[in-house]
Design a protein around this motif. Structure first.
Motif, PDB file in Angstrom:
ATOM      1  N   ASN A 122       0.825  -1.198   0.000  1.00 57.18           N
ATOM      2  CA  ASN A 122       0.000   0.000   0.000  1.00 57.18           C
ATOM      3  C   ASN A 122       0.864   1.254   0.000  1.00 57.18           C
ATOM      4  O   ASN A 122       2.077   1.183   0.116  1.00 57.18           O
ATOM      5  N   THR A 123       0.230   2.415  -0.125  1.00 57.75           N
ATOM      6  CA  THR A 123       0.977   3.669  -0.206  1.00 57.75           C
ATOM      7  C   THR A 123       1.410   4.160   1.159  1.00 57.75           C
ATOM      8  O   THR A 123       2.257   5.040   1.244  1.00 57.75           O
ATOM      9  N   GLN A 124       0.823   3.641   2.220  1.00 57.55           N
ATOM     10  CA  GLN A 124       1.257   3.989   3.560  1.00 57.55           C
ATOM     11  C   GLN A 124       2.544   3.237   3.871  1.00 57.55           C
ATOM     12  O   GLN A 124       2.977   2.372   3.114  1.00 57.55           O
ATOM     13  N   ARG A 125       3.125   3.546   4.979  1.00 62.01           N
ATOM     14  CA  ARG A 125       4.335   2.867   5.432  1.00 62.01           C
ATOM     15  C   ARG A 125       4.006   1.404   5.732  1.00 62.01           C
ATOM     16  O   ARG A 125       3.280   1.108   6.681  1.00 62.01           O
TER      17      ARG A 125
END
Length: 149
Positions: free
Chosen positions: A2-5
């Motif tokens: 995903n684009t989060q950490r």
């Protein structure tokens, strides 16, 4: 990812899938073994590299769901430091070929963490150098054992 950490679990799943793609049989099994061994190492000794805040989070997570807690809650920088433990003498796999796969796996994973921009190789340069130095030392020790009379 995903684009989060992403957490370590997501990172390792993506990395393992890329590593075993188009591999079969014993070769595939050795790579899977290296990844499973890394997960075991992190769960057993990952607490050693955590800050007090992260250690408290890990302890709480283990109370809720102990299996794979470290990989579910920690991030790429923690994975890098855990790789330092994973390539230490006490965690090297006993079989020479498995150990070689383990060291390659750790080296490739370190490179991937940088390539995926999950860690900043400049701010974590000492940790990157430590892991790579330990890998190099283990490979050199392995070569000297195989070439000794």
């Amino acid at each position: 990812m995903n684009t989060q950490r992403p957490h370590i679990d997501e990172i390792l799943t993506a990395f393992l899938n890329a590593q075993i793609k188009e591999k079969t049989g014993l070769r595939r099994r050795r790579i899977v073994t290296a990844e499973e061994h890394l997960r075991h190492c992190m769960e057993a000794e990952g607490h050693r590299i955590l800050t007090n805040g992260d250690l408290a989070l890990l302890k709480l997570e283990r109370e809720i769901a102990p299996d794979n807690a470290f990989a579910r809650t920690m991030f790429a920088d923690d994975l890098l430091y855990a790789l330092g433990i994973y390539v230490s003498d006490s965690w090297l796999l006993p079989d020479r070929i498995d150990r070689g796969v383990q060291l390659r796996f750790a080296d490739d994973l370190t490179t991937q963490l940088i390539d995926w921009r999950l860690i900043d190789e400049y701010s974590l340069s000492c940790a990157v150098l430590d892991v790579r130095g330990s890998i190099h030392q283990a490979k050199r020790a392995q070569r000297s054992r195989t070439t000794a009379p």
